[in-house]
Design a protein around this motif. Structure first.
Motif, mmCIF file in Angstrom:
data_model
loop_
_atom_site.group_PDB
_atom_site.id
_atom_site.type_symbol
_atom_site.label_atom_id
_atom_site.label_comp_id
_atom_site.label_asym_id
_atom_site.label_seq_id
_atom_site.Cartn_x
_atom_site.Cartn_y
_atom_site.Cartn_z
ATOM 1 N N GLY A 47 -9.541 6.626 6.149
ATOM 2 C CA GLY A 47 -10.767 7.385 5.939
ATOM 3 C C GLY A 47 -12.020 6.572 6.191
ATOM 4 N N ALA A 48 -11.927 5.257 6.005
ATOM 5 C CA ALA A 48 -13.079 4.396 6.286
ATOM 6 C C ALA A 48 -13.398 4.383 7.779
ATOM 7 C CB ALA A 48 -12.800 2.978 5.791
ATOM 8 N N VAL A 49 -12.393 4.624 8.588
ATOM 9 C CA VAL A 49 -12.572 4.643 10.047
ATOM 10 C C VAL A 49 -12.879 6.058 10.543
ATOM 11 C CG1 VAL A 49 -11.419 4.151 12.252
ATOM 12 C CG2 VAL A 49 -10.981 2.703 10.280
ATOM 13 N N HIS A 50 -12.366 7.057 9.823
ATOM 14 C CA HIS A 50 -12.552 8.462 10.204
ATOM 15 C C HIS A 50 -13.159 9.253 9.043
ATOM 16 C CE1 HIS A 50 -10.332 7.941 13.919
ATOM 17 N NE2 HIS A 50 -9.417 7.280 13.244
ATOM 18 N N PRO A 51 -14.411 8.973 8.691
ATOM 19 C CA PRO A 51 -15.015 9.644 7.541
ATOM 20 C C PRO A 51 -15.203 11.150 7.730
ATOM 21 C CG PRO A 51 -16.659 8.377 8.736
ATOM 22 C CD PRO A 51 -15.330 8.043 9.337
ATOM 23 N N GLU A 52 -15.114 11.607 8.967
ATOM 24 C CA GLU A 52 -15.276 13.032 9.242
ATOM 25 C C GLU A 52 -14.046 13.860 8.856
ATOM 26 O OE1 GLU A 52 -13.177 11.372 12.802
ATOM 27 O OE2 GLU A 52 -14.739 10.650 11.461
ATOM 28 N N VAL A 53 -12.927 13.207 8.593
ATOM 29 C CA VAL A 53 -11.683 13.902 8.251
ATOM 30 C C VAL A 53 -11.563 13.978 6.732
ATOM 31 C CG1 VAL A 53 -9.170 13.894 8.507
ATOM 32 C CG2 VAL A 53 -10.614 13.016 10.365
ATOM 33 N N PRO A 54 -11.294 15.180 6.198
ATOM 34 C CA PRO A 54 -11.150 15.315 4.743
ATOM 35 C C PRO A 54 -10.024 14.429 4.199
ATOM 36 C CG PRO A 54 -11.320 17.468 5.788
ATOM 37 C CD PRO A 54 -11.170 16.468 6.887
ATOM 38 N N ALA A 55 -10.237 13.899 3.010
ATOM 39 C CA ALA A 55 -9.283 12.980 2.389
ATOM 40 C C ALA A 55 -7.894 13.588 2.258
ATOM 41 C CB ALA A 55 -9.802 12.537 1.018
ATOM 42 N N GLU A 56 -7.811 14.848 1.889
ATOM 43 C CA GLU A 56 -6.500 15.489 1.722
ATOM 44 C C GLU A 56 -5.768 15.626 3.060
ATOM 45 O OE1 GLU A 56 -3.200 16.599 -0.014
ATOM 46 O OE2 GLU A 56 -4.968 15.918 -1.111
ATOM 47 N N THR A 57 -6.520 15.876 4.123
ATOM 48 C CA THR A 57 -5.908 15.945 5.456
ATOM 49 C C THR A 57 -5.360 14.584 5.853
ATOM 50 O OG1 THR A 57 -7.390 17.726 6.124
ATOM 51 C CG2 THR A 57 -6.348 16.469 7.895
ATOM 52 N N LEU A 58 -6.129 13.541 5.600
ATOM 53 C CA LEU A 58 -5.666 12.187 5.906
ATOM 54 C C LEU A 58 -4.396 11.868 5.142
ATOM 55 C CD1 LEU A 58 -9.043 10.259 5.913
ATOM 56 C CD2 LEU A 58 -7.568 10.651 7.888
ATOM 57 N N ARG A 77 0.832 -1.211 0.000
ATOM 58 C CA ARG A 77 0.000 0.000 0.000
ATOM 59 C C ARG A 77 0.868 1.263 0.000
ATOM 60 N NH1 ARG A 77 -2.527 -3.512 3.896
ATOM 61 N NH2 ARG A 77 -4.466 -4.282 3.035
ATOM 62 N N ASP A 78 0.444 2.225 -0.831
ATOM 63 C CA ASP A 78 1.126 3.514 -0.835
ATOM 64 C C ASP A 78 0.378 4.485 0.075
ATOM 65 O OD1 ASP A 78 -1.117 4.364 -2.258
ATOM 66 O OD2 ASP A 78 -0.071 4.517 -4.159
ATOM 67 N N VAL A 79 0.844 5.727 0.124
ATOM 68 C CA VAL A 79 0.245 6.725 1.011
ATOM 69 C C VAL A 79 -1.244 6.891 0.721
ATOM 70 C CG1 VAL A 79 0.230 9.177 1.612
ATOM 71 C CG2 VAL A 79 2.400 7.980 1.397
ATOM 72 N N GLY A 80 -1.607 6.971 -0.551
ATOM 73 C CA GLY A 80 -3.008 7.158 -0.909
ATOM 74 C C GLY A 80 -3.891 6.022 -0.421
ATOM 75 N N GLU A 81 -3.439 4.800 -0.600
ATOM 76 C CA GLU A 81 -4.216 3.641 -0.154
ATOM 77 C C GLU A 81 -4.325 3.583 1.360
ATOM 78 O OE1 GLU A 81 -3.398 0.224 -3.404
ATOM 79 O OE2 GLU A 81 -1.606 1.142 -2.495
ATOM 80 N N THR A 141 -2.142 13.906 3.875
ATOM 81 C CA THR A 141 -1.033 14.709 4.391
ATOM 82 C C THR A 141 -0.533 14.166 5.726
ATOM 83 O OG1 THR A 141 -1.892 16.673 3.274
ATOM 84 C CG2 THR A 141 -0.361 17.051 5.086
ATOM 85 N N ASP A 142 -1.462 13.812 6.595
ATOM 86 C CA ASP A 142 -1.089 13.289 7.912
ATOM 87 C C ASP A 142 -0.406 11.924 7.809
ATOM 88 O OD1 ASP A 142 -2.152 15.590 8.991
ATOM 89 O OD2 ASP A 142 -3.912 14.607 9.864
ATOM 90 N N VAL A 143 -0.906 11.055 6.943
ATOM 91 C CA VAL A 143 -0.290 9.741 6.765
ATOM 92 C C VAL A 143 1.127 9.914 6.210
ATOM 93 C CG1 VAL A 143 -0.358 7.595 5.412
ATOM 94 C CG2 VAL A 143 -2.421 8.431 6.545
ATOM 95 N N GLU A 144 1.277 10.799 5.252
ATOM 96 C CA GLU A 144 2.602 11.036 4.668
ATOM 97 C C GLU A 144 3.581 11.549 5.723
ATOM 98 O OE1 GLU A 144 4.240 12.612 0.446
ATOM 99 O OE2 GLU A 144 2.556 13.705 1.324
ATOM 100 N N ALA A 145 3.145 12.484 6.556
ATOM 101 C CA ALA A 145 4.007 13.017 7.620
ATOM 102 C C ALA A 145 4.364 11.924 8.625
ATOM 103 C CB ALA A 145 3.318 14.184 8.314
#
Length: 86
Positions: free
Chosen positions: A56-67, A46-50, A69-73
């Motif tokens: 996001g399936a667990v935290h649907p309230e968080v915008p995809a781009e934020t997720l 899996r890459d960062v996007g995946e 960025t946070d995963v990448e960091a």
């Protein structure tokens, strides 16, 4: 680019938190439940996007781009500690 746990890193999950020990046995890192979920998904496929989509399936309230960025960091930080590799 897929990410995986670095060889030689040992870990144990207790109460929803992963405790990681680097390959040299010098650094002990404790992850929160979100970090633990990402850690458990680091299988080299899996890459960062995946990883962000799965989170996001667990935290649907968080915008995809934020997720993303946070995963990448998070992965950058674990990578600088020698715990993950691309």
């Amino acid at each position: 680019m897929p990410y995986r746990r670095s060889a030689g890193v040992t870990f144990e999950v207790s109460d929803g938190r992963a405790v990681l020990l680097d390959a040299d046995g010098d650094t002990l890192t404790t992850l929160n439940p979100t970090g633990t979920r990402i850690w458990q998904d680091l299988d080299g496929r899996r890459d960062v996007g995946e990883l962000a989509v799965r989170l996001g399936a667990v935290h649907p309230e968080v915008p995809a781009e934020t997720l993303r960025t946070d995963v990448e960091a998070f992965l950058d930080e674990l990578g600088s500690d020698g715990l993950v590799e691309a």
